[in-house]
Write a protein that holds these residues in place. Structure first.
Motif, PDB file in Angstrom:
ATOM      1  N   TYR A 173      -8.854 -10.996 -12.716  1.00  0.00           N
ATOM      2  CA  TYR A 173      -9.294  -9.551 -12.397  1.00  0.00           C
ATOM      3  C   TYR A 173      -9.176  -8.735 -13.534  1.00  0.00           C
ATOM      4  CZ  TYR A 173     -10.035  -5.587  -9.565  1.00  0.00           C
ATOM      5  OH  TYR A 173     -10.451  -4.331  -9.290  1.00  0.00           O
ATOM      6  N   GLY A 174      -8.027  -8.813 -14.144  1.00  0.00           N
ATOM      7  CA  GLY A 174      -7.779  -7.933 -15.410  1.00  0.00           C
ATOM      8  C   GLY A 174      -8.634  -8.144 -16.354  1.00  0.00           C
ATOM      9  N   VAL A 175      -9.125  -9.580 -16.642  1.00  0.00           N
ATOM     10  CA  VAL A 175     -10.246 -10.041 -17.938  1.00  0.00           C
ATOM     11  C   VAL A 175     -11.632  -9.058 -17.428  1.00  0.00           C
ATOM     12  CG1 VAL A 175     -11.661 -11.820 -18.970  1.00  0.00           C
ATOM     13  CG2 VAL A 175      -9.065 -11.927 -18.442  1.00  0.00           C
ATOM     14  N   TYR A 176     -11.824  -9.227 -15.974  1.00  0.00           N
ATOM     15  CA  TYR A 176     -12.944  -8.775 -15.579  1.00  0.00           C
ATOM     16  C   TYR A 176     -13.074  -7.311 -15.760  1.00  0.00           C
ATOM     17  CZ  TYR A 176     -16.289  -6.840 -12.138  1.00  0.00           C
ATOM     18  OH  TYR A 176     -17.210  -5.870 -11.335  1.00  0.00           O
ATOM     19  N   LEU A 177     -11.939  -6.560 -15.364  1.00  0.00           N
ATOM     20  CA  LEU A 177     -11.864  -5.024 -15.701  1.00  0.00           C
ATOM     21  C   LEU A 177     -11.816  -4.677 -17.031  1.00  0.00           C
ATOM     22  CD1 LEU A 177      -9.179  -3.934 -13.022  1.00  0.00           C
ATOM     23  CD2 LEU A 177     -11.605  -3.694 -12.970  1.00  0.00           C
ATOM     24  N   ALA A 178     -11.255  -5.411 -17.932  1.00  0.00           N
ATOM     25  CA  ALA A 178     -11.243  -5.281 -19.502  1.00  0.00           C
ATOM     26  C   ALA A 178     -12.626  -5.297 -19.914  1.00  0.00           C
ATOM     27  CB  ALA A 178     -10.273  -6.090 -20.178  1.00  0.00           C
ATOM     28  N   ARG A 179     -13.316  -6.466 -19.559  1.00  0.00           N
ATOM     29  CA  ARG A 179     -14.705  -6.472 -20.049  1.00  0.00           C
ATOM     30  C   ARG A 179     -15.696  -5.369 -19.434  1.00  0.00           C
ATOM     31  NH1 ARG A 179     -19.712 -10.769 -18.794  1.00  0.00           N
ATOM     32  NH2 ARG A 179     -21.103  -9.872 -20.016  1.00  0.00           N
ATOM     33  N   ILE A 180     -15.615  -4.936 -18.361  1.00  0.00           N
ATOM     34  CA  ILE A 180     -16.472  -3.890 -17.728  1.00  0.00           C
ATOM     35  C   ILE A 180     -16.184  -2.624 -18.559  1.00  0.00           C
ATOM     36  CG2 ILE A 180     -16.949  -2.458 -15.887  1.00  0.00           C
ATOM     37  CD1 ILE A 180     -18.201  -5.392 -15.900  1.00  0.00           C
ATOM     38  N   TYR A 181     -14.942  -2.304 -18.837  1.00  0.00           N
ATOM     39  CA  TYR A 181     -14.627  -1.075 -19.598  1.00  0.00           C
ATOM     40  C   TYR A 181     -14.784  -1.201 -21.076  1.00  0.00           C
ATOM     41  CZ  TYR A 181     -11.988   3.274 -20.284  1.00  0.00           C
ATOM     42  OH  TYR A 181     -11.721   4.449 -20.621  1.00  0.00           O
ATOM     43  N   ALA A 182     -14.635  -2.330 -21.586  1.00  0.00           N
ATOM     44  CA  ALA A 182     -15.079  -2.609 -23.090  1.00  0.00           C
ATOM     45  C   ALA A 182     -16.388  -2.260 -23.141  1.00  0.00           C
ATOM     46  CB  ALA A 182     -14.308  -3.772 -23.639  1.00  0.00           C
ATOM     47  N   ALA A 183     -17.361  -2.777 -22.281  1.00  0.00           N
ATOM     48  CA  ALA A 183     -18.791  -2.636 -22.625  1.00  0.00           C
ATOM     49  C   ALA A 183     -19.089  -1.203 -22.287  1.00  0.00           C
ATOM     50  CB  ALA A 183     -19.496  -3.443 -21.370  1.00  0.00           C
ATOM     51  N   ALA A 184     -18.141  -0.612 -21.478  1.00  0.00           N
ATOM     52  CA  ALA A 184     -18.824   0.847 -21.257  1.00  0.00           C
ATOM     53  C   ALA A 184     -18.036   2.040 -22.204  1.00  0.00           C
ATOM     54  CB  ALA A 184     -18.412   1.381 -19.844  1.00  0.00           C
ATOM     55  N   ALA A 185     -16.836   1.490 -22.984  1.00  0.00           N
ATOM     56  CA  ALA A 185     -16.302   2.492 -23.703  1.00  0.00           C
ATOM     57  C   ALA A 185     -16.315   2.404 -25.228  1.00  0.00           C
ATOM     58  CB  ALA A 185     -14.787   2.655 -23.340  1.00  0.00           C
ATOM     59  N   THR A 206      -8.271  -3.756 -33.214  1.00  0.00           N
ATOM     60  CA  THR A 206      -6.912  -3.191 -33.052  1.00  0.00           C
ATOM     61  C   THR A 206      -6.984  -1.606 -33.432  1.00  0.00           C
ATOM     62  OG1 THR A 206      -6.163  -3.917 -35.179  1.00  0.00           O
ATOM     63  CG2 THR A 206      -5.481  -5.027 -33.475  1.00  0.00           C
ATOM     64  N   ARG A 207      -8.090  -1.238 -34.568  1.00  0.00           N
ATOM     65  CA  ARG A 207      -8.045   0.035 -34.743  1.00  0.00           C
ATOM     66  C   ARG A 207      -9.047   0.948 -34.349  1.00  0.00           C
ATOM     67  NH1 ARG A 207      -5.129   0.957 -39.577  1.00  0.00           N
ATOM     68  NH2 ARG A 207      -3.476  -0.298 -39.542  1.00  0.00           N
ATOM     69  N   LEU A 208     -10.123   0.198 -33.853  1.00  0.00           N
ATOM     70  CA  LEU A 208     -11.338   1.068 -33.311  1.00  0.00           C
ATOM     71  C   LEU A 208     -11.583   0.837 -31.700  1.00  0.00           C
ATOM     72  CD1 LEU A 208     -14.055   0.574 -36.043  1.00  0.00           C
ATOM     73  CD2 LEU A 208     -12.424   2.387 -35.882  1.00  0.00           C
ATOM     74  N   ALA A 209     -11.491  -0.412 -31.325  1.00  0.00           N
ATOM     75  CA  ALA A 209     -12.033  -0.636 -30.015  1.00  0.00           C
ATOM     76  C   ALA A 209     -10.542  -0.400 -29.162  1.00  0.00           C
ATOM     77  CB  ALA A 209     -12.336  -2.087 -29.677  1.00  0.00           C
ATOM     78  N   LEU A 210      -9.401  -0.794 -29.442  1.00  0.00           N
ATOM     79  CA  LEU A 210      -8.312  -0.763 -28.668  1.00  0.00           C
ATOM     80  C   LEU A 210      -7.843   0.822 -28.130  1.00  0.00           C
ATOM     81  CD1 LEU A 210      -6.310  -2.585 -27.112  1.00  0.00           C
ATOM     82  CD2 LEU A 210      -4.982  -2.455 -29.132  1.00  0.00           C
ATOM     83  N   PRO A 211      -8.167   1.598 -29.244  1.00  0.00           N
ATOM     84  CA  PRO A 211      -7.622   3.279 -28.581  1.00  0.00           C
ATOM     85  C   PRO A 211      -8.753   3.516 -27.752  1.00  0.00           C
ATOM     86  CG  PRO A 211      -7.458   2.851 -30.975  1.00  0.00           C
ATOM     87  CD  PRO A 211      -7.931   1.551 -30.485  1.00  0.00           C
ATOM     88  N   MET A 212      -9.899   3.145 -27.519  1.00  0.00           N
ATOM     89  CA  MET A 212     -11.084   3.449 -27.026  1.00  0.00           C
ATOM     90  C   MET A 212     -10.860   2.786 -25.311  1.00  0.00           C
ATOM     91  SD  MET A 212     -14.421   3.156 -29.082  1.00  0.00           S
ATOM     92  CE  MET A 212     -14.378   4.135 -30.528  1.00  0.00           C
TER      93      MET A 212
END
Length: 301
Positions: A173-185, A206-212
Motif C-alpha cells: 500500500y505504501g508503494v502504491y501511494l508513493a507511485r500515485i503521488y510521485a506521478a502527480a507531484a 534525492t535532490r529534485l524528486a524527493l523534496p516534492m
C-alpha cells in the motif's frame, strides 16, 4: 387592480403549488449526512472516552461506580503499572516504538524509491509488477503471517527483533501511494532538465524528486507507523520472549492474566490509554506537514 393581484397570487405556469417547499426539503436532506457523521463519530469516540475515564478508576471504583463517572485512582494505577514486573510495560512501549518507528522509516524509504521508479521509468513488465503490488494490498495479513514465520524460521530469525521488523519493510500500500503521488507531484520536465544538466539518476531522485514527494511520504510513514504499532498477529506468531513483546502483545498477556487476577484489569486499561497517546501525538505533529504543503501550493499557484 384586483384582477392583477389575483394573477400575481397564482403560481407560474409549469410549477406546482408545493414548489415553494423545495429549499426546506433540501435542507432536511442535507441534514441527514451530518447526523450520520455525528453518529459515526459517537460510535468511534465512545470506546475511547470509556478508556480515558476507566483509567482514572481504582479496582474498586471500576466495578462499583457509574461507567462514565471519573475516579480517583489514576496516579495509583500509573504507579502500579510502572512497578509491575520491574517496569516491563515501559519495555513493551520501547519495543513498539522501535518496531513502529524504524519499521515505518525503512518502509517509507523503500516505498519512495519503488514508487518513484514505477512512476518515472518505462520498462518491460512495469504494469505487471504494479498489478502484483495491488494484489498484495488486497491480501489479508493473516494469510502471509504463517509463510513469513516459516521463512524466518529457516533463517533462524524467529523470536528476534528482526522477525518483526523485516516483514514490515515492504508495504504494498505504501508503494502504491508513493507511485500515485510521485506521478502527480514530480513533473517529467523537471526530471528531463536534471538529466540535461548532467545529474545522475540518484541525484535527481534525492535532490529534485524527493523534496516534492515529502508530503506524500509523510502520509505513508503515518499509515505504516500506525499499522506496525497496532499489529498483534505477527509478533504473536514470531515472538516467545515477553521481553521483546510490543505493547499490543504485552497488554494481551496482561488481559489473560486478569482472568485469574481481576486487579490487573486496571493495569490493562491504564496501559491501553497510555498506548494511544503516542499515536495522537504523532498525528498532531504530522498534521503540520500537510498544512505546510497546502499553504505552499496556494502560494505557488
Amino acid at each position: 387592480m384586483s384582477s392583477l393581484a389575483v394573477r400575481k397570487a397564482q403560481p407560474a405556469a409549469g410549477t406546482t403549488p408545493g414548489a415553494a417547499q423545495g429549499p426546506p426539503l433540501r435542507r432536511r436532506i442535507a441534514f441527514v449526512p451530518t447526523v450520520t457523521l455525528l453518529l459515526g463519530a459517537v460510535y468511534c469516540l465512545l470506546p475511547v472516552a470509556w478508556v480515558v475515564i476507566a483509567a482514572t478508576k481504582s479496582g474498586r471504583e471500576l466495578f462499583s461506580t457509574f461507567t462514565f463517572l471519573p475516579g480517583t485512582g489514576f496516579a495509583q494505577n500509573l504507579s502500579d503499572l510502572s512497578a509491575y514486573r520491574d517496569g516491563v510495560y515501559w519495555r513493551w512501549m520501547g519495543n513498539s516504538a522501535l518496531y513502529a518507528g524504524l519499521g515505518a522509516l525503512l518502509s517509507t524509504a523503500v516505498s519512495a524509491v519503488s514508487g518513484y521508479a514505477l512512476a518515472t521509468y518505462r520498462f518491460r513488465g512495469r504494469e505487471t509488477l504494479f498489478n502484483v503490488l495491488l494484489a498484495g494490498v488486497l491480501m489479508p495479513p493473516v494469510i502471509l503471517a504463517v509463510p513469513q514465520y516459516l521463512l524466518l524460521a529457516e533463517a533462524d530469525l524467529t523470536d528476534s527483533y528482526l522477525s518483526v521488523l523485516l516483514p514490515q519493510i515492504l508495504s504494498p500500500y505504501g508503494v502504491y501511494l508513493a507511485r500515485i503521488y510521485a506521478a502527480a507531484a514530480v513533473p517529467a520536465d523537471v526530471v528531463e532538465a536534471g538529466r540535461m544538466d548532467g545529474a545522475g539518476e540518484w541525484r535527481i531522485f534525492t535532490r529534485l524528486a524527493l523534496p516534492m514527494m515529502v508530503p506524500g511520504l509523510v502520509t505513508v510513514f503515518l499509515f505504516q507507523f500506525v499499522a506496525v504499532w497496532n499489529n498483534f498477529l505477527l509478533p504473536y506468531i514470531m515472538l516467545s520472549d515477553d521481553e521483546k513483546f510490543p505493547i499490543t502483545l504485552g497488554l494481551h498477556t496482561l488481559l489473560e492474566q486478569g482472568a485469574n487476577t481481576p486487579a490487573l484489569y486496571t493495569l490493562v486499561i491504564t496501559g491501553a490509554f497510555l498506548a494511544v497517546l503516542p499515536l495522537v501525538a504523532l498525528f498532531l505533529v504530522v498534521q503540520r506537514f500537510w498544512s505546510l504543503d497546502l499553504l505552499s501550493g496556494a502560494v505557488k499557484s
